[in-house]
Design a protein around this motif. Structure first.
Motif, PDB file in Angstrom:
ATOM      1  N   LEU A  42      -2.147   3.729   7.732  1.00  0.00           N
ATOM      2  CA  LEU A  42      -3.158   4.065   6.724  1.00  0.00           C
ATOM      3  C   LEU A  42      -3.708   5.502   6.799  1.00  0.00           C
ATOM      4  O   LEU A  42      -3.933   6.117   5.752  1.00  0.00           O
ATOM      5  CB  LEU A  42      -4.318   3.060   6.793  1.00  0.00           C
ATOM      6  N   PHE A  48      -7.350  -0.143   0.893  1.00  0.00           N
ATOM      7  CA  PHE A  48      -5.919  -0.271   0.593  1.00  0.00           C
ATOM      8  C   PHE A  48      -5.585  -1.740   0.372  1.00  0.00           C
ATOM      9  O   PHE A  48      -6.116  -2.608   1.072  1.00  0.00           O
ATOM     10  CB  PHE A  48      -5.088   0.268   1.763  1.00  0.00           C
ATOM     11  N   SER A  89      -1.676  -1.127  10.285  1.00  0.00           N
ATOM     12  CA  SER A  89      -2.953  -0.390  10.223  1.00  0.00           C
ATOM     13  C   SER A  89      -2.729   1.100  10.457  1.00  0.00           C
ATOM     14  O   SER A  89      -3.369   1.952   9.833  1.00  0.00           O
ATOM     15  CB  SER A  89      -3.911  -0.863  11.322  1.00  0.00           C
ATOM     16  N   PHE A  94       0.802  -1.230   0.000  1.00  0.00           N
ATOM     17  CA  PHE A  94       0.000   0.000   0.000  1.00  0.00           C
ATOM     18  C   PHE A  94       0.831   1.274   0.000  1.00  0.00           C
ATOM     19  O   PHE A  94       0.300   2.370  -0.153  1.00  0.00           O
ATOM     20  CB  PHE A  94      -0.972   0.001   1.197  1.00  0.00           C
ATOM     21  N   SER A  95       2.165   1.162   0.197  1.00  0.00           N
ATOM     22  CA  SER A  95       3.007   2.373   0.143  1.00  0.00           C
ATOM     23  C   SER A  95       4.442   1.986  -0.163  1.00  0.00           C
ATOM     24  O   SER A  95       4.975   1.042   0.432  1.00  0.00           O
ATOM     25  CB  SER A  95       2.967   3.113   1.482  1.00  0.00           C
TER      26      SER A  95
END
Ligand SMILES: C[S@@+](CC[C@H](N)C(=O)[O-])C[C@H]1O[C@@H](n2cnc3c(N)ncnc32)[C@H](O)[C@@H]1O
Length: 428
Positions: free
Chosen positions: A71, A237, A68, A37-38
């Motif tokens: 996010l 995500f 988590s 997600f990143s």
């Protein structure tokens, strides 16, 4: 026995340094994989010794964080150069990530009212060299900032923490019954204040690490119905399993167990142009605290006072250095423009003024001249040499002067003191 999830961390460096920070971790035997997600986030696969004791963590090049909790800054998605207010900031996991996302031209105001936790927040931001973040210490519901002045706000309020019960089982007993009412009441007051500080069109991310509906979906309904904020749909995500609850459409609820993470909740709320100001009256509810550093208390320092063998003032982000007592702090340009004159806040520590010149903080790696100056830099290649230095062994360098830049290969680390040519680590 509490169950341990695999550990995640965030790389805290410019893109060009990522391969070097990863090499430093590999050199100490850590293995990890990218989070989907990143590009800045990683998940550990092999931890030969606690990650918190790694050199990368020591030098603030990684920040250990539950996946988590990474996010909300991604959901708020500040643009490079944007200013962000983090209302409940310590220990700084989200403030730090937000500062990375806004980049050196951005600005993060990280607020934390609890004195001991404020110290932790400042220490973490300093360790990570996030000069674009400043701190203040107010009850968030009384933050004396101008109404409608922020386009991006992070609100991660105190919560029951039920999403962390696998690691901290006591939270389930601690937060029950009437005690929950005090939390939900505080969350609503913080939401009200944050909504009033949002500029029309501005956005707010509300997040908690609890599975309790009253602190999550019900608070988002409160923000819509009482404060006139509008919920925006967050795209899920990748890399997480999501739970659905009635009334939670468009918001995200992490299934902690299936996601190998904390149970977590996040929502994105926007203030429409038509939205009135929910709480203009609270604007002056809390005056500045006396005896702390304020915006105008600092004496501007000319750049030539900063220049030295271990400091290149041209590398400062937009802003200026100012003197408070013997401490030199960084004042981001946007802080000067945005913060009210009576707000008490503190810029990032650059070092001390000694003999009219900046003696940079040992951890200040952002301002090290590049490439390393041969007459003023100790460049180590071997991890064993670096750990020996940090464990208190001095090292002959043959360098003159009182300080030297410390590098591991091409990675700037900080500054060491020189005593008759021997390097001594003075990191706290
Ligand atoms: C969930 S934690 C924040 C975690 C932080 N956002 C992070 O990611 O590292 C909530 C924080 O709110 C602080 N807090 C407590 N009461 C507050 C208030 N009235 N206003 C603002 N913050 C408050 C707590 O001390 C705590 O540090």
């Amino acid at each position: 026995m509490p169950k341990q999830h695999s550990r995640s961390f965030r790389l805290v460096c410019e893109d060009r340094l990522i391969p070097l920070v990863e090499a430093l971790l590999h050199a100490q035997g850590y293995a990890f994989e990218p989070e989907p997600f990143s590009p800045l986030c990683r998940r550990l696969c092999c931890e030969p010794r606690p990650l918190g004791a790694s050199l990368a963590a020591f030098f603030g090049y990684i920040y250990i964080q539950d996946r988590s909790s990474m996010l909300p800054p991604l959901a708020l998605a500040p643009r490079p150069g944007e200013a962000v207010l983090d209302v409940c900031a310590s220990p700084g996991s989200k403030s730090g990530f937000l500062a990375q996302l806004t980049g050196p031209t951005g600005f993060v105001l990280a607020n934390e009212p609890t004195p001991a936790r404020l110290g932790t927040l400042r220490a973490n931001l300093h360790q990570c060299n996030l000069l674009q973040a400043a701190t203040c210490s107010y009850n968030g519901e009384n933050l004396p900032l101008a109404p409608a002045s922020w386009n991006a706000i992070q609100l991660d309020p105190p919560c029951s923490g039920w999403g962390t019960a696998e690691k901290h089982p006591r939270v389930l007993k601690l937060w029950q019954g009437d005690k929950l009412n005090s939390l939900t009441g505080l969350q609503q007051r913080l939401l009200r204040r944050a909504a009033s500080l949002l500029a029309p069109g501005g956005r707010l991310v509300y997040s908690t690490c609890t599975t309790n509906e009253a602190e999550n979906e019900a608070q988002v309904r409160f923000a819509e119905e009482e404060l006139g904020l509008v919920r925006e749909t967050l795209p899920p995500f990748p890399g997480f399993v999501w739970e659905e609850r009635s009334g939670g459409a468009g918001t995200l609820r992490v299934d902690g167990e299936k996601s190998q993470a904390q149970g977590f909740y996040l929502a994105l709320l926007r203030k429409t142009a038509e939205c009135g100001n929910a709480d203009a009256t609270a604007q002056t509810a809390s005056g500045p605290r006396k005896g702390r550093e304020g915006r105008d208390a600092g004496r501007p320092l000319p750049p030539e006072c900063l220049a030295g063998p271990c400091c290149d003032p041209a590398l400062l982000p937009p802003g200026r250095a100012a003197l408070y007592g013997e401490h030199v702090r960084f004042i981001p340009e946007q802080a000067t423009e945005m913060l009210p004159p009576d707000l008490i806040w503190q810029g990032a520590l650059l070092g001390r003024l000694t003999g009219g010149r900046l003696s940079p903080a040992p951890r200040l790696r952002r301002l090290l001249p590049e490439p390393p100056r041969p007459d003023a830099a100790l460049v180590l290649d071997d991890i064993a040499d670096l750990t020996a230095l940090l464990s208190g062994q001095s090292r002959q360098t043959g360098l003159a002067g009182r300080e030297a830049a410390l590098w591991w290969r091409d990675l700037p680390l900080g500054r060491v003191a020189l005593k008759q040519g021997r390097a001594v680590a003075t990191f706290k």
